[in-house]
Design an enzyme around this catalytic site. Structure first.
Site, mmCIF file in Angstrom:
data_model
loop_
_atom_site.group_PDB
_atom_site.id
_atom_site.type_symbol
_atom_site.label_atom_id
_atom_site.label_comp_id
_atom_site.label_asym_id
_atom_site.label_seq_id
_atom_site.Cartn_x
_atom_site.Cartn_y
_atom_site.Cartn_z
ATOM 1 N N HIS A 84 0.817 -1.218 0.000
ATOM 2 C CA HIS A 84 0.000 0.000 0.000
ATOM 3 C C HIS A 84 0.851 1.268 0.000
ATOM 4 C CE1 HIS A 84 0.850 -0.109 4.335
ATOM 5 N NE2 HIS A 84 0.388 1.133 4.424
ATOM 6 N N ASP A 85 2.044 1.224 0.586
ATOM 7 C CA ASP A 85 2.908 2.407 0.638
ATOM 8 C C ASP A 85 4.117 2.293 -0.281
ATOM 9 O OD1 ASP A 85 1.520 4.113 2.310
ATOM 10 O OD2 ASP A 85 2.480 3.383 4.154
ATOM 11 N N LYS A 115 5.947 5.363 -1.579
ATOM 12 C CA LYS A 115 6.839 6.188 -0.754
ATOM 13 C C LYS A 115 8.294 6.066 -1.180
ATOM 14 C CE LYS A 115 4.027 6.694 3.389
ATOM 15 N NZ LYS A 115 3.894 6.434 4.851
ATOM 16 N N HIS A 117 2.460 9.833 -2.909
ATOM 17 C CA HIS A 117 2.863 8.425 -2.873
ATOM 18 C C HIS A 117 1.749 7.498 -3.350
ATOM 19 C CE1 HIS A 117 0.734 8.144 1.046
ATOM 20 N NE2 HIS A 117 0.741 6.840 0.856
ATOM 21 N N HIS A 150 -6.080 3.874 -0.476
ATOM 22 C CA HIS A 150 -6.133 3.702 0.972
ATOM 23 C C HIS A 150 -6.179 5.024 1.735
ATOM 24 C CE1 HIS A 150 -1.757 4.176 0.407
ATOM 25 N NE2 HIS A 150 -1.661 4.451 1.696
ATOM 26 N N HIS A 151 -6.025 6.150 1.029
ATOM 27 C CA HIS A 151 -6.191 7.461 1.675
ATOM 28 C C HIS A 151 -7.469 8.160 1.224
ATOM 29 C CE1 HIS A 151 -2.619 7.811 4.125
ATOM 30 N NE2 HIS A 151 -1.880 7.351 3.126
ATOM 31 N N ASP A 160 -4.706 0.990 8.227
ATOM 32 C CA ASP A 160 -3.565 1.896 8.118
ATOM 33 C C ASP A 160 -3.582 2.935 9.230
ATOM 34 O OD1 ASP A 160 -1.262 2.975 6.866
ATOM 35 O OD2 ASP A 160 -2.483 4.460 5.830
#
Length: 344
Positions: free
Chosen positions: A203-204, A207, A232, A258-259, A287
């Site tokens: 998910h990240d 980054k 990201h 996811h954000h 998260d």
């Protein structure tokens, strides 16, 4: 010498025709002992014949017997023998599944030839079935290997993220376990929940494109820095975009969404409610819950109870209410995931 039969059925209109089959078999390599003569198809239930001959007394019973035998064995070689005047019965027998028909009287060599042809066809069918089974096993093995490769790629990318930021690497694994927990509580299968656990670990991944000065800044971010950090999600989407593999496709959705927020105020696209993929909605809860209970360069960790209260306040705002409720129903296990990581 030709090999004996494995399983053949012969349906005839009379015992006289069956005796003719006996004669055909006597010198053919089948042997008389291979022939079991019965008067009713139902009697086959009590036998496991290598070669069965069914003697029936009229044109109606014969085709019906063929149908019954065909239902018992879709691949069973089946010869129907009828008198010359029984043309209708011969057609009916073929329609009901007979492999072949013969007209009485006929030479014993004709019966023998037909039976051996059956065996040759059966041998071919057996070889094809074995080849198909082998192909299916190989395909299954290759699919397993593909899944293992996907999992390894994910684990190695996750490890790569940990080299830049140890906390990010640990967070990824905890967050993924929380995603699996929520999915199970929402009613997804163990297989699907495991699938989500793997996909969520990326998910990240975006980054990797965020500078260390922003990623590890020990204080609040400026508006410009916040925009860089939020990028990201788009970077992650681009890294994962275009895969033919469902696991990587799911990881792309999670990285990109996811954000997003249930109320439509999230980023990058301001999706609202169920327009957000369910994997993204699950990941959002997992998260934030783990982030709140973790030490970061810019903040101290919250207590698990305070993090729970924050989820409740944002239930229906930031988060899908169903996902929040699912986590809270498994709160003891969620606490264990976070506390175990803290102890380690």
């Amino acid at each position: 010498m030709r090999r004996g039969p494995s399983q053949i059925a012969v349906v005839a209109q009379s015992r006289a025709l069956i005796e003719h089959v006996h004669g055909a078999l006597a010198g053919s390599g089948f042997g008389r002992a291979a022939l079991i003569v019965i008067d009713r198809v139902d009697d086959l239930d009590a036998t496991s014949p290598e070669l069965a001959a069914v003697a029936l007394h009229d044109e109606v019973c014969g085709p019906a017997a063929v149908m019954s035998l065909r239902a018992r064995g879709p691949l069973l070689p089946l010869l129907y023998i009828a008198a010359p005047e029984a043309a209708r019965a011969r057609v009916a027998a073929l329609e009901n599944g007979a492999s072949d028909v013969a007209v009485w009287p006929c030479a014993t060599v004709e019966i023998e030839t037909r039976l051996h042809r059956f065996l040759a066809l059966e041998a071919c069918a057996l070889a094809l079935r074995r080849e198909r089974a082998w192909t299916e096993r190989q395909t299954e093995r290759m699919n397993d290997q593909i899944e293992q490769v996907q999992e390894e790629i994910i684990l190695r990318l996750t490890r790569a993220g940990g080299y830049r930021d140890r906390e990010t690497g640990d967070h990824i694994l905890r967050m993924a376990r929380l995603c699996e927990l929520i999915a199970l509580e929402l009613g997804f299968s163990a297989e699907t929940s495991r699938f989500l656990y793997l996909a969520a670990q990326m998910h990240d991944v975006g980054k990797i494109g965020v500078p260390d000065a922003v990623l590890q800044k020990p204080g609040p971010l400026t508006a410009e820095e916040r925009a860089v950090m939020e990028s990201h999600t788009e970077i992650g989407r681009e890294i994962l975009r275009g895969s033919a593999f469902p696991l990587i496709q799911a990881a792309e959705f999670i990285a990109a969404t996811h954000h997003e927020r249930w109320d439509g105020t999230g980023y990058p696209n301001g999706l609202r409610g169920k327009d957000i993929p369910v994997a993204g909605r699950i990941a959002a809860v997992a998260d934030v819950f783990d982030a709140l209970t973790s030490n970061r360069a810019y903040k101290r960790s919250w207590s698990i109870e305070d993090a729970r209260d924050a989820l409740l306040r944002e239930r229906g705002g930031h988060f899908d209410p169903d996902c929040v409720d699912a986590l809270l129903r498994r709160f003891t296990e969620a606490r264990g995931i976070v506390e175990f990581a803290e102890a380690a």
